[in-house]
Each structure stands twice: as structure tokens, then as C-alpha cells.
Design an enzyme around this catalytic site. Structure first.
Site: not given
Length: 361
Positions: A68, A72, A75, A112, A143, A203, A276
Site C-alpha cells: 500500500c 499509516c 499498518c 468482510c 463489507c 462501517c 465491534r
């Protein structure tokens, strides 16, 4: 948060009604309630909308891992960090459907799918939409989390029948620049607005334990609770330690009772959202998870892995629910409608809040 601040709590509701005008001071006042009062209030709100003995079980699959371009700091899949996670190509549709079948057989009602992209390329949308259609054909809710979206991509996802789009805001507006520089929190909020306008459920939650303050954690929930419409799902992630990420240098474990308070606050601020327990649950004791359920959490991820990090084994999850006299939902969990005051409301009034000094852990 300053111990000298004593917010006026007289405007806080006594019936757990949905509000989108929460203030930081109101949220902090709720968070700092004596724990028995906070849990009592949260449980009353929870019971007014949901069966408190039922927990939604969802399953998460990484359909495209690593590489990616975002930076971040938390991550493992960022190309900026040396975490040992290798980039992969987008999975074949057939393989994703097989994984969804296994998840359904294991009791999951929502599937998901996550891809490590800044934003999807239009050429990838055909395959992603085919995955969504295939999972829906199994009778499961769907999702996806694909990064930032364009309006046309939202339209395509909606046409494929997507139920939920996950796009976490991660943390507070003030702390966000400390964890990511390749995007802003407003970029995240713009995608959420596009998703909502496109008719797809939202979400969105955040991550705690990245070095942020408690005020940052509360502010993150306030952002979500002041959206024009609350997210239907709110995942609260406890950061997993990942060697090679910048957050390793600043991350701090979240004190368990502080985490329970945060769950209770999420339940009160967003009464109709499914809350969640997400990443980090493998490090939670049975007792901590039980307190979180009491505070209003009613969803968990099942399966051994969440994208690239660990998760409790499915059998352990169901054994815990059995021990607590609870059960996994057999169908998707949604909030019950509650009449508003002046319209024949039958919900039990909640105790009024006293004026409190801000200073709890």
C-alpha cells in the site's frame, strides 16, 4: 483533559435517543462516570435497541495484501515500512467465495473483504463486484474496505449489492497527522460521505493504543457520533504491536478499564450502531471481553487472522459466549426502532448525569 473542567451535563438525554450534536465535554462527562453508572447507562441503551445476549460474528479476509502506498504508521501493509509483509495480487473470485463459504459454515453472518490500496483502480472493480455478488448469493452480508473511492466507484459497489463499506477514521483530528501524512482525516470523511450518499451502509471506527491521549480517543468517537447519520457499524480496534512500523516507538498498551469505558461511551453516543471488538482481541482476557459486552459491544470478528494480524480461534469465541450464557447471532444484527419522546416512547428512562470533573484514566 483537565481536572478543573466541570461540564454542564444538564442537556444530556435521559432516554438514549439518537443525537448528532454531541460535544467533547458531554462525551468526556459520560466517559468519567463512576464505572457502575457508566455500565448501567450503556446497558440500558443497549437493551433498548438490541438483544444483550446476542453477538454478531463477522469474518475478515485480505483479498489483496501489502504494497500500500499510504504511510499509516500503524499498518503492516504499508510499502513505507519494513514489516516482512509481501505484496500480493488481488485474489481470484472463486477463491474468495470458497473462503466465504468456510466463514459461513463457521457461523459468520457478515463477510468482510479488505484490499491494501490507497484507492482501487477502475480495472479492479469488476473482480471486486463479482466477489460481492458471489458472497451475497451465499446469504451473507457483505463489507469491503478498499481505501478512498470516487463517486462512480461507489455507484458500482452499490449496484453490486454491497451492504457495508468500511473506512475507519483511525483517531482524532488533532492526532491524525502523527500517524499518517499521505492522506488527511478529511479525505477519510469525504469517502464516508460519498458512501452514505451512494446508499451503502457505513462501517467506521478507530484504533486505540497508538500513543494518543484519552481525549483523542473520545474525540474520535465524537466525530463519528456527529456525522449526519451514525455509522451502522463501529469497530474499535486495539493496536497490535507490529515490528517495523513507526507506531512501535510511540504505542502504549490501553488500560483494560479505560477500554471498557470507551466501548460504553460508543454505545451511548451511537445507540443504534453495532459496536465491534475488532483488532487486538487476541490479547484480551475473557473477563475484559465480558465487560465489553456488558458495556454494549455486540459484534466480533471470528477466524484465526485479521488481514495480517492474529485473532482468537473461532472455537474459543463460541466457548466464551457459551460460558457467558450468550450466543452468536444466526442472522445479521440490526437495531430495533424506538419511539422518540412525544411520540409514545416506551423506553425506560435512564438516570440523569451529575456534573463531573474530567480526570478519569
Amino acid at each position: 483533559m483537565s481536572a478543573s473542567v466541570t461540564p454542564d451535563c444538564s442537556s444530556l438525554p435521559e432516554t438514549g435517543n439518537v443525537r448528532t450534536d454531541w460535544t467533547q465535554a458531554e462525551a468526556e462527562a459520560i466517559y468519567t462516570l463512576p464505572l457502575p453508572d457508566l455500565l448501567h447507562r450503556a446497558q440500558n441503551v443497549h437493551r433498548s435497541r438490541f438483544d444483550p445476549t446476542v453477538v454478531e460474528t463477522a469474518s475478515l479476509l485480505s483479498i489483496k495484501t501489502g504494497g500500500c502506498p499510504e504511510d499509516c504508521g500503524y499498518c503492516s501493509q504499508s510499502a513505507h515500512h519494513n514489516t516482512g509483509v509481501k505484496a500480493t495480487k488481488l485474489m481470484a473470485v472463486e477463491r474468495v467465495i470458497e473462503e466465504a463459504k468456510r466463514a459461513k459454515a463457521g457461523g459468520a453472518t457478515r463477510f468482510c473483504m479488505g484490499a491494501a490500496w490507497r484507492s482501487p483502480k477502475d480495472r479492479d472493480m469488476d473482480r471486486v463486484c463479482a466477489m460481492i455478488e458471489g458472497v451475497r448469493a451465499l446469504g451473507m452480508e457483505t463489507c469491503v474496505t478498499l481505501g478512498m473511492l470516487t463517486r462512480s466507484q461507489v455507484e458500482r459497489l452499490n449496484e453490486s449489492g454491497l451492504d457495508y463499506y468500511n473506512h475507519n477514521i483511525d483517531t482524532s483530528r488533532e492526532y491524525y497527522p502523527e500517524i499518517a501524512t499521505t492522506r488527511t482525516i478529511d479525505d477519510r470523511l469525504e469517502t464516508l460521505a460519498l458512501v452514505r450518499a451512494g446508499g451503502i451502509k457505513v462501517c467506521s471506527g478507530g484504533i486505540v493504543g497508538m500513543g494518543e491521549t484519552m481525549a483523542d480517543r473520545i474525540a474520535m468517537l465524537v466525530i463519528l457520533a456527529t456525522l449526519e447519520k451514525h455509522p451502522e457499524s463501529v469497530p474499535i480496534n486495539m493496536w497490535n504491536e507490529i515490528e517495523g512500523t513507526p507506531v512501535m516507538e510511540k504505542g502504549r498498551p490501553v488500560e483494560p478499564i479505560a477500554f471498557v469505558r470507551l466501548v460504553g461511551l460508543a454505545r451511548i453516543l451511537m445507540p443504534e450502531s453495532v459496536v465491534r471488538l475488532s483488532a487486538g482481541r487476541h490479547a484480551m482476557s475473557d473477563e475484559l471481553q465480558a465487560l465489553c459486552f456488558l458495556a454494549g459491544a455486540n459484534s466480533i470478528f471470528t477466524g484465526d487472522v485479521l488481514l495480517t494480524t492474529g485473532n482468537p480461534e473461532r472455537n474459543k469465541d463460541f466457548a466464551l459466549l457459551k460460558k457467558l450464557g450468550m450466543r452468536a447471532a444466526e442472522a445479521p444484527v440490526h437495531a430495533r426502532a424506538v419511539d422518540q419522546p412525544g411520540q409514545g416512547s416506551r423506553s425506560r428512562p435512564l438516570p440523569s448525569l451529575p456534573s463531573l470533573a474530567i480526570g478519569a484514566p
